[in-house]
Design a protein around this motif. Structure first.
Motif, PDB file in Angstrom:
ATOM      1  N   GLY A 183      61.580  66.403 117.927  1.00  0.00           N
ATOM      2  CA  GLY A 183      61.611  67.569 119.021  1.00  0.00           C
ATOM      3  C   GLY A 183      60.411  67.642 120.236  1.00  0.00           C
ATOM      4  N   GLN A 230      54.110  76.832 117.910  1.00  0.00           N
ATOM      5  CA  GLN A 230      54.855  76.131 116.743  1.00  0.00           C
ATOM      6  C   GLN A 230      55.158  76.632 115.907  1.00  0.00           C
ATOM      7  N   LEU A 281      63.217  76.949 121.131  1.00  0.00           N
ATOM      8  CA  LEU A 281      64.401  76.315 119.846  1.00  0.00           C
ATOM      9  C   LEU A 281      65.662  77.098 120.974  1.00  0.00           C
ATOM     10  N   LEU A 292      56.746  79.888 116.122  1.00  0.00           N
ATOM     11  CA  LEU A 292      58.226  79.686 115.751  1.00  0.00           C
ATOM     12  C   LEU A 292      59.003  79.176 115.092  1.00  0.00           C
ATOM     13  N   VAL A 293      57.910  78.323 113.751  1.00  0.00           N
ATOM     14  CA  VAL A 293      58.296  78.246 113.007  1.00  0.00           C
ATOM     15  C   VAL A 293      58.376  79.314 111.962  1.00  0.00           C
ATOM     16  N   THR A 332      62.058  81.709 113.367  1.00  0.00           N
ATOM     17  CA  THR A 332      63.085  80.800 112.829  1.00  0.00           C
ATOM     18  C   THR A 332      63.200  81.132 111.494  1.00  0.00           C
ATOM     19  N   GLY A 365      63.251  71.401 117.899  1.00  0.00           N
ATOM     20  CA  GLY A 365      61.871  71.930 120.307  1.00  0.00           C
ATOM     21  C   GLY A 365      62.150  71.507 120.847  1.00  0.00           C
ATOM     22  N   ALA A 396      57.358  76.962 122.750  1.00  0.00           N
ATOM     23  CA  ALA A 396      57.352  76.326 121.539  1.00  0.00           C
ATOM     24  C   ALA A 396      59.003  77.234 122.016  1.00  0.00           C
ATOM     25  N   VAL A 443      62.318  72.596 113.483  1.00  0.00           N
ATOM     26  CA  VAL A 443      61.404  72.498 114.703  1.00  0.00           C
ATOM     27  C   VAL A 443      61.553  71.415 114.877  1.00  0.00           C
ATOM     28  N   SER A 444      61.009  70.953 114.342  1.00  0.00           N
ATOM     29  CA  SER A 444      60.283  69.163 114.764  1.00  0.00           C
ATOM     30  C   SER A 444      61.570  68.601 114.849  1.00  0.00           C
ATOM     31  N   ALA A 485      61.831  75.144 107.663  1.00  0.00           N
ATOM     32  CA  ALA A 485      61.559  75.873 108.955  1.00  0.00           C
ATOM     33  C   ALA A 485      60.827  74.514 110.736  1.00  0.00           C
ATOM     34  N   TYR A 486      60.174  74.558 109.738  1.00  0.00           N
ATOM     35  CA  TYR A 486      59.035  73.600 109.707  1.00  0.00           C
ATOM     36  C   TYR A 486      59.777  72.104 110.884  1.00  0.00           C
TER      37      TYR A 486
END
Lengths: 340, 340, 340, 340
Positions: C212, D267, D311, D270-271, D274, D293, D309, D289-290, D285-286
Motif C-alpha cells: 500500500g 490511515q 481502500l 481507515l484501519v 475497516t 491502501g 487514505a 490496509v498496509s 485491519a492494519y
C-alpha cells in the motif's frame, strides 16, 4: 496610589470564556494604562482536586481552559499594539494539580499523532503550594518519593480576539496569542499583541505554578491565580505574532506545527525586529541573532506548538522597543506593588 | 602531575577526518583515564579567513567540518559507555568566522526544504577574539555596527563510529553523536556515548566561540580550538542516544527530523533515565520531567535537528549517574588544570 | 538473443550486502547495456516463514534487508547517470510474509517518534502466492477472514554507493536511492540514479509482491524475487535525487523527514526537470506541475520518508527525457522477454 | 421527477460566507434527501479574470474563498452523520484562473515556513474551458507553450460548522471538513461529515476544474461552478474526521501539520473503519490496509495539510458502509440527471 487606575475582575463561574473571539460581551472595559487585578481559574475549572478527580470524568469538553475576559480596551483598533505587563502572579490556593490526559501530551498517541496504542493511564498529581517557601511539592503517585520545586508562576494562556472573525478554542495558541504555554509569561514580562477587533478583547487564564519547557506530559502545575496586569495600548505597529519583553530580553514567538516552523516564525520575527530597531541590514541581523539568540521551547503538546526566540537587549546598543513602553509599565507595576 | 596520563594530538592537514566510522586508522590510541590535549580545525578547515573567502569558493565538498580523530580507546567494546569530559576549550587564534552558506540555514531554502527561491547572499563575518576580555566581536558587514559578545567555547561535533558499519559525514548528528551543535558541549561537561565498534573511534571538531540556540543562520562563531578532554570508559550501559552531565544537570539528546521528534527522543530518554536513577514509576518520572525539565534547542539547520532535555540533579535526590563518573572526571580535569 | 548480453547473479547467503557504499568487492561487473537476471532475498533474509518466526527472534540486527550487489558498472564515474530498467519482477517462492515489528511503522511508537507506550504486538502474516491467478492471499491472524489481492511486484530497495564516502544501511532511502519503498519501482519502469563512485555500485533488494502507499504497518508483502533488469549509463547529467520513468510518466523522488520536505524535494525536482525538458520558465513549469502532477506517497515508516512527484509525459509536448533512453531500454527488455 | 425534492441556491454577492461556524443565518433550509442545485463562486470571488488582476491587488483579506451556505439540514443534531453526495460539478464560465500568491504554496516562503527570501513573483494564468472537449487549456505566461488538460471538476472546500463553537476561515481544512483540496471530492463521491451543531450548517465552495495532488503552487484551476448535491442525514455515527465513498473506494481524511500526522490520522481512521465494517481485529485491519491502501495527498499548502487514505471496497467482502447510503444517493443522483 492616587495616580493609578486599579480595577478588579473576578468572574462568577458562569462568566468564564473558553475561546478567543466571537460576539461575547466584555466582562470589563478599561482605559489604556489601567491596572487590573484579576482572578483566573485553573485549566480544569477547579474541578480536579486530587487523584480521584480524573479530568476525563469531571470535566466536560469543550469547557476546558477557562479564561478571564474578554476585557475591552478602549480605543484599541485593528492594527494597534496591545501591551499587557504582568505585575504579579500568585497562586490563589494552597494546592495545584497536574495530570496525564488521554490522547494529550508529547510522548503519547494523540488525535493528531494518531497511533494504534491504548492511551497512557490517566493520573492526577496534587501539589502542595507553600508560598512562604516559594515552592510546590511533587508527590509521586506510585511510590513515596517527594520533590520540592521552586515556584515560577506564569500564565499559559493570554490572547486577544483573532483576525478574520475567527473564534478559536482557548487551548490553541496562534498569532492572536492564546495557549502559548511559555514560562516567559511571568511577572516582570510585557506581552505585545496585535489588535484585530475593536477593543482587542483580551483574556487571560491557565495559571501555572511552574512548567518544564515543552510541557511534555501535557499539563503544568495548574493553579488558580491572583494576577495583576497593567494594560496599555500603542496606536499602530501591530506585530504579526506575539512578542515579549522583560528587563533583559526581547522575545518573539511562533505557534504552529511542525515545531521547526514555530522556530522559523519566531526567529524570522526576531531578525526583522532586530533589524528595524538597530538599522542593521537583514543579513547582519540574521548573523547577530544566530550567535546571541536563545530559543526556549514553550509547548510541544497543544494544537499548535510554541517556540520563543530571545535576544539580550545588551546587543541592541540601547535601542528601545516600542518607545520604552516596557520600562514605563514596569515602573508603574512596581509603584502599584509598593502602594497596594 | 605524575598521576595523570597526558597525550597530545595535533593532526597534520591531511590527517583530518570528515566522517564518523569506516576503516580509517586511529590517529591515537589511549587507555581509559587519559587526558588528551588536542587541536581542532574550524569547520571550514581554516580556509575562510575573511569576507573575500566565500566558503562555496574556497571549500571543496565533502571536505567540510574536519574532525580530529579517530581516537581508539583501549578496551572499548560495543555496548560500553564512553565518557568524554571537556576540561578546557580555548580558541586557538585571535579570529573566528561565521557565514551564510547557499542552501544552508533555518530561514532559507535548503536541499531538504526545497523551494524555488534563489539562495540568500553568501556572506562572511570575521570576528575578533579577545581572550583577555573573554569576548568575540561581531562586526556588521553592511554598516558600521559592532557588538561584543561573551565567549562561550564549545564543540559542535563530538562522536564515535556509528552502529551497523555505517559511515556518516561529520556534519550529521545522530545516535553516535556527531554534529549536535549544542552549547551544552562546553568545558565542564561530560558526554556519554554508546560504543558501537571496538575502540569506540572518538573524534572531535567544529569548535564554536559561541552559538545561539538553533544556530539559525547555519554556522556559529567558528574557530580552531585548543581543547583538553579526559576520556574514560564504563563497561556496558551504552545509552541509546548521547547523554551529557555537568555539575548541575543531567541531559539527554535527540537528533532527527522533524524537530518535535528530536524533542520526543530527548524527553523520552530523560524520563527513562530519571526513572532508572530514582526508582520512580515511568509516569511519575514523566510528571517530574514535565515540571522540572528544560529543553534547549541545539540546531535546526543540520541534516538532523538536535534538541537537549535537561533536568537539575537536585530533583533526583542525590542519585548519581554512571556511579559518579562525572564528578571524578571533573576532579581529574581540575587537577590537570592546576598542574599544567 | 545474440545481440543482448545477459548475465546472472544469484548470491550465496554470505554474499548479501546490508548497506550501500563501503569497500565491499562487487559481486558482478557489467558493461552498460547488459541484461542482468538476479535473485533477491526478502527483507528478512528468508528467515520469517510463518507466524512462529517473529522477526525480533529470528533476525539479527543489522542483518536486515539484504541487497543483491554491489554491481560494478564499467565506465560509470561520479556525475554520470545510471539507468536501471526493470524488465521483470517475479516472486521466487509460493509464499510471502508481512509483519508488525516492534517500534516500526507509522501508527506505532518508534525510536524516532518516541512515546511511552509498550510496542504493538509483533505479528507475522503469511501470504500464499498464486502466480497463475496473479494474486496473493491475505489470511487474517485473529479470525478466518481471507482476501485475495492482485500481485503488483516491485522492489523496495534499489540504490548506488552514496556520495562523500558515506555507508548507509540498506533500510534508509536517500539521494542515492536505497529503501524508497515506492510501488512505482515495478516492471516497465526505468530508474535514474546519480553516480557517486567509480562503477556506481548498484544493489537491489526488498522485493514486494505488493504494498500500500506509505507501507503503513512497516512492511509490505515481502518476498524473494527473480528479477531482470537492463543496466545502462549516460555520461554526465546526474540527477540530484532518484528519478523514474515509465511509458506514461516522468517521476522525481524525495526521501527525507518530515513528509512535507520529501514532497517539496520531489516537486521541486519535477518542476526543474519539466522546465529543462520543455524550455518553460520556472514559474510556468511550477503552474503546469501544480495542475497536472500526482504525488503518490512511497513510505512513511523508514528512516527517511519517500514521496514521488509524477507528471504525464503527454503534457511535455513530446520532449524526451534522457534522449529517449527509457524507450530503448523498454524495447530491449521486451526483446529479451520474447527470446528467453 | 416527482419523487425528488429539488431546490436551488445561487447566492447574491453579499451572501457568501468566508468561514465555517458562527451565528450566520442559513441561506437555505432543507430536509434530508433534498437535491440542491447550487452556484459557487471561485476562490477569488470572481475578481481575478486575467494576468492583470493580481490577487494581492484585487482581493481583500479575509474575503477569500467564498462558500455557498450555510445550509441548515433539518433534524441534524450533534453526533449525527451528514452525507453530501456530489451529483454533478460543472464549470460555470468558459474561463478559469490559477495564480502564485505571495507567501502561499509549497515551494515558497510562507507565513508559517518563514524565510528571509523575497516572495516569488505573483503571476496569474487564465485557462480557457472547453466543455465540449472536456478540457482546460494551460497557456504559459513566459513563452508560447500551451497544453490541454482534461477537466476533472471538484470542490476544494466542503464543510460544516466546527465543534466547540469555533469559527474557522474557509481556507482551513480540519475535522469539520473545510478546504481539504482533494480531487476525490468530484461528482460521484459521497462525503460524510460529523455534525457539531443543530442543522449541521453545510457550506460548499472553491471549485477546481482540476488540480494536481498537493496543489503545489497554492491554487488549482479555480472556477465558479454549477453543482448538484444530494444532502442526507444518518442519525448518530458521526465520524471523527471527514470520510468519503465512491463506487469503488472508502476513504478517510486527515488535515493537520506536519504531513505525516495528516497521513497518520487518515490511515488510523481507515484501519478503524475497516475493522468495524468487517469485524477484523485491529491488527489484521492494519495489515490489510498496509497492503491494499492508497494515500493520495490532497494539499500541502493550506493552513493544514490534507492526506486521504483509500481502500478498494472489494477487499471488504461486501460489507456496506453507512447501510449502503452511498449507493442509494448515487441512484437518486442518476435519476435526477436522467430527468432534469
Amino acid at each position: 496610589m492616587n495616580d493609578i487606575d486599579v480595577v478588579r475582575l473576578h468572574p462568577t463561574p458562569e462568566q468564564y470564556a473558553y475561546a478567543f473571539g466571537g460576539p461575547r460581551e466584555p466582562l470589563l472595559r478599561v482605559r489604556p494604562g489601567t491596572v487590573v487585578e484579576l482572578f483566573t481559574e485553573d485549566c480544569f475549572g477547579g474541578l480536579v482536586r486530587g487523584p480521584e478527580d480524573l479530568p476525563s470524568k469531571v470535566c466536560e469538553f469543550p469547557y476546558l481552559n477557562p479564561v478571564t475576559g474578554p476585557i475591552h480596551v478602549e480605543g484599541a483598533e485593528p492594527g494597534d499594539t496591545l501591551a499587557v505587563h504582568f505585575v504579579d502572579i500568585a497562586p490563589a490556593r494552597d494546592w495545584a494539580v497536574s495530570t496525564t490526559f488521554p490522547h494529550f501530551g508529547a510522548l503519547t498517541t494523540t488525535h493528531s499523532t494518531a497511533m494504534l496504542h491504548d492511551p497512557l493511564q490517566e493520573v492526577v498529581w496534587r501539589y502542595g503550594i507553600d508560598r512562604e517557601r516559594n515552592s510546590c511539592r511533587f508527590q509521586a503517585r506510585f511510590s513515596d518519593h517527594t520533590v520540592e520545586l521552586p515556584l515560577d508562576p506564569m500564565h499559559g494562556t493570554v490572547g486577544v480576539a483573532p483576525a478574520a472573525g475567527e473564534v478559536v478554542m482557548s487551548i490553541t495558541p496562534g498569532a492572536h496569542g492564546g495557549n502559548m504555554d511559555t514560562p516567559e509569561l511571568r511577572a516582570g514580562s510585557t506581552l505585545y499583541l496585535g489588535v484585530n477587533v475593536p477593543g482587542a478583547q483580551l483574556a487571560i487564564g491557565d495559571g501555572h505554578c511552574r512548567q518544564g519547557e515543552g510541557e511534555v506530559c501535557g499539563t503544568a502545575v495548574e493553579a488558580a491565580m491572583e494576577t495583576v496586569v497593567v494594560i496599555d495600548l500603542l496606536k499602530g505597529g501591530a506585530p504579526a505574532w506575539p512578542r515579549l519583553e522583560d528587563d533583559r530580553f526581547l522575545m518573539s514567538t511562533g505557534s504552529v506545527r511542525p515545531l521547526e516552523d514555530a522556530y522559523r516564525i519566531s526567529q524570522h520575527d526576531l531578525v526583522g525586529w532586530t533589524s528595524s530597531l538597530t538599522g542593521l541590514h537583514q543579513l547582519d541581523a540574521y548573523q547577530l541573532v544566530s550567535q546571541a539568540g536563545l530559543a526556549p521551547i514553550g509547548n510541544v503538546v497543544d494544537t499548535n506548538y510554541t517556540v520563543v526566540a530571545k535576544l539580550p537587549k545588551t546587543v541592541l546598543g540601547g535601542a528601545p522597543a516600542y518607545d520604552g513602553l516596557h520600562r514605563s509599565l514596569r515602573e508603574k507595576g512596581l509603584e502599584y506593588l509598593r502602594t497596594r
